[in-house]
Design an enzyme around this catalytic site. Structure first.
Site, PDB file in Angstrom:
ATOM      1  N   HIS A 215     -31.497 -17.044  40.891  1.00 54.24           N
ATOM      2  CA  HIS A 215     -31.663 -18.505  41.682  1.00 54.24           C
ATOM      3  C   HIS A 215     -31.242 -19.843  40.617  1.00 54.24           C
ATOM      4  O   HIS A 215     -31.989 -20.788  40.973  1.00 54.24           O
ATOM      5  CB  HIS A 215     -33.086 -18.461  41.951  1.00 54.24           C
ATOM      6  CG  HIS A 215     -33.612 -17.450  43.140  1.00 54.24           C
ATOM      7  ND1 HIS A 215     -32.486 -17.248  44.345  1.00 54.24           N
ATOM      8  CD2 HIS A 215     -34.739 -16.535  43.153  1.00 54.24           C
ATOM      9  CE1 HIS A 215     -33.366 -16.348  44.996  1.00 54.24           C
ATOM     10  NE2 HIS A 215     -34.560 -16.097  44.392  1.00 54.24           N
TER      11      HIS A 215
ATOM     12  N   PHE B 122     -32.096  -6.518  59.803  1.00 48.96           N
ATOM     13  CA  PHE B 122     -33.756  -6.940  59.424  1.00 48.96           C
ATOM     14  C   PHE B 122     -34.553  -5.729  59.469  1.00 48.96           C
ATOM     15  O   PHE B 122     -35.280  -5.591  58.712  1.00 48.96           O
ATOM     16  CB  PHE B 122     -33.921  -8.487  59.942  1.00 48.96           C
ATOM     17  CG  PHE B 122     -35.326  -8.827  59.716  1.00 48.96           C
ATOM     18  CD1 PHE B 122     -35.468  -9.397  58.511  1.00 48.96           C
ATOM     19  CD2 PHE B 122     -36.372  -8.629  60.684  1.00 48.96           C
ATOM     20  CE1 PHE B 122     -36.672  -9.800  58.513  1.00 48.96           C
ATOM     21  CE2 PHE B 122     -37.360  -8.796  60.228  1.00 48.96           C
ATOM     22  CZ  PHE B 122     -37.808  -9.498  59.184  1.00 48.96           C
TER      23      PHE B 122
HETATM   24  P1  A3P Z   1     -37.869 -15.521  56.475  1.00 51.69           P
HETATM   25  O1  A3P Z   1     -38.900 -16.031  55.710  1.00 51.69           O
HETATM   26  O2  A3P Z   1     -37.311 -16.928  57.278  1.00 51.69           O
HETATM   27  O3  A3P Z   1     -38.144 -14.444  57.441  1.00 51.69           O
HETATM   28  P2  A3P Z   1     -34.400 -14.085  50.001  1.00 51.69           P
HETATM   29  O4  A3P Z   1     -33.972 -12.697  50.155  1.00 51.69           O
HETATM   30  O5  A3P Z   1     -33.635 -15.151  49.577  1.00 51.69           O
HETATM   31  O6  A3P Z   1     -35.825 -14.254  49.345  1.00 51.69           O
HETATM   32  O7  A3P Z   1     -34.608 -14.640  51.338  1.00 51.69           O
HETATM   33  C1  A3P Z   1     -35.708 -14.268  52.398  1.00 51.69           C
HETATM   34  C2  A3P Z   1     -35.520 -14.732  53.796  1.00 51.69           C
HETATM   35  O8  A3P Z   1     -34.268 -13.698  54.315  1.00 51.69           O
HETATM   36  C3  A3P Z   1     -36.567 -14.401  54.536  1.00 51.69           C
HETATM   37  O9  A3P Z   1     -36.370 -15.244  55.571  1.00 51.69           O
HETATM   38  C4  A3P Z   1     -36.195 -12.834  55.098  1.00 51.69           C
HETATM   39  O10 A3P Z   1     -36.793 -12.691  56.437  1.00 51.69           O
HETATM   40  C5  A3P Z   1     -34.728 -12.982  55.364  1.00 51.69           C
HETATM   41  N1  A3P Z   1     -34.024 -11.647  55.429  1.00 51.69           N
HETATM   42  C6  A3P Z   1     -34.147 -10.675  54.628  1.00 51.69           C
HETATM   43  N2  A3P Z   1     -33.246  -9.788  54.838  1.00 51.69           N
HETATM   44  C7  A3P Z   1     -32.862  -9.953  56.111  1.00 51.69           C
HETATM   45  C8  A3P Z   1     -31.837  -9.525  57.054  1.00 51.69           C
HETATM   46  N3  A3P Z   1     -31.395  -8.131  56.870  1.00 51.69           N
HETATM   47  N4  A3P Z   1     -31.308 -10.137  58.197  1.00 51.69           N
HETATM   48  C9  A3P Z   1     -31.782 -11.338  58.259  1.00 51.69           C
HETATM   49  N5  A3P Z   1     -32.603 -12.153  57.513  1.00 51.69           N
HETATM   50  C10 A3P Z   1     -33.197 -11.388  56.594  1.00 51.69           C
END
Ligand code: A3P
Length: 280
Positions: free
Chosen positions: A89, A210
């Protein structure tokens, strides 16, 4: 106190990123075939990591984030013999100098900042490595000031956007992944020079949906070899809703106005900003 944040070069980090690891980033020895997976937190990093991992014949190893841990980190990264995919990040400025010199491939994931803010609010709530902020209103204020882990969303995105014409950097939008997964996947595989058939593409889509990822997180929880975000080793914290536009359930009209004004000001010359406009 575990959840205390510390400041390095004016940006907040969690205690999982030691000051010594941050200080030594420039001693990291990049390889020409390294791929960096870069994002502001909560932009879909785990999703893209899972996609890259599931590309057949990619021959890659997904490592833990470069800024996670202590000084033994760089020795550990040397142990990987396959092509490394390294999540982070970090801002462009803090990226190890050898990554820039060797022009390693970089995938930068960007998500509309309103959904990113809501997602980060819940991460703060649920993640023991982050301080607890009582209310959404209080959190949003911190987010807009950039007083959150990894600093201001605007600074992060704008810093990376300065390099949008570099051939070694690919920008991927969370919202486009949701809407046109095949198109985003094609961009990624083309960028990495990997051929993927249509049937392989649909398998990747299934494996990285997801719901599949959320269910798998329960099973493979706390696998120390599967840490993608330097803010947690608990994958169960990551899969919350996974939708576009959830911000509407949190922003008051006043908060929306304040946000939009700041966005308009900060992003007025930004092409990425224009691309994100329709989601705000
Ligand atoms: P939300 O909190 O809005 O649900 P990171 O991986 O950078 O930490 O980001 C996390 C965000 O990506 C979360 O958002 C999570 O639910 C979403 N996310 C993770 N896997 C996903 C997938 N396969 N499809 C869509 N969104 C996804």
């Amino acid at each position: 106190q575990l959840s205390a944040l510390h400041t390095y070069k004016g940006v907040l980090f969690s205690s999982l990123s030691s000051e010594e690891v941050l200080k030594s980033l420039d001693s990291f020895d990049a390889r020409e075939d390294d791929v960096f997976l870069v994002s502001y937190p909560k932009s879909g990093t785990h999703w893209v990591a899972e996609v890259v991992e599931n590309i057949p014949s990619a021959g890659i190893t997904l490592t833990s984030p470069i800024e996670l841990g202590d000084i033994s980190k760089f020795e550990e990264l040397k142990m990987h013999s396959k092509r490394r995919v390294i999540p982070t990040h970090l801002s462009y400025d803090m990226l190890p100098v050898t990554v820039k010199q060797k022009q390693c491939k970089i995938i930068y994931i960007v998500r509309n900042p309103k959904d990113t803010a809501v997602s980060l609010f819940y991460y703060y709530k649920d993640n023991p490595n982050l301080p607890s902020i009582e209310t959404w209103a209080a959190f949003l204020e911190l987010f807009l000031k950039g007083d959150v882990v990894y600093g201001s969303w605007f600074d992060h995105v704008l810093g990376w956007e300065e390099h949008k014409n570099d051939k070694n950097i690919l920008f991927i939008f969370y919202e486009e992944m949701k809407k046109e997964f095949a198109k985003s996947l094609k961009k990624i595989t083309t960028f990495l020079d990997i051929n993927v058939s249509d049937s392989e593409m649909s398998k990747i889509a299934q494996k990285t949906s997801f719901s599949t990822m959320k269910n798998n997180a329960v099973k493979e929880n706390c696998d120390p070899n599967h840490i993608i975000c330097a803010l947690t080793s608990d994958r169960n914290l990551v899969f919350r809703k996974g939708v576009v536009g959830d911000w509407i359930n949190y922003f008051t009209p006043k908060q929306k106005t304040v946000f939009d004004e700041l966005f308009g000001e900060k992003m007025k010359h930004s092409e990425l900003g224009r691309c994100l406009q329709e989601y705000l």
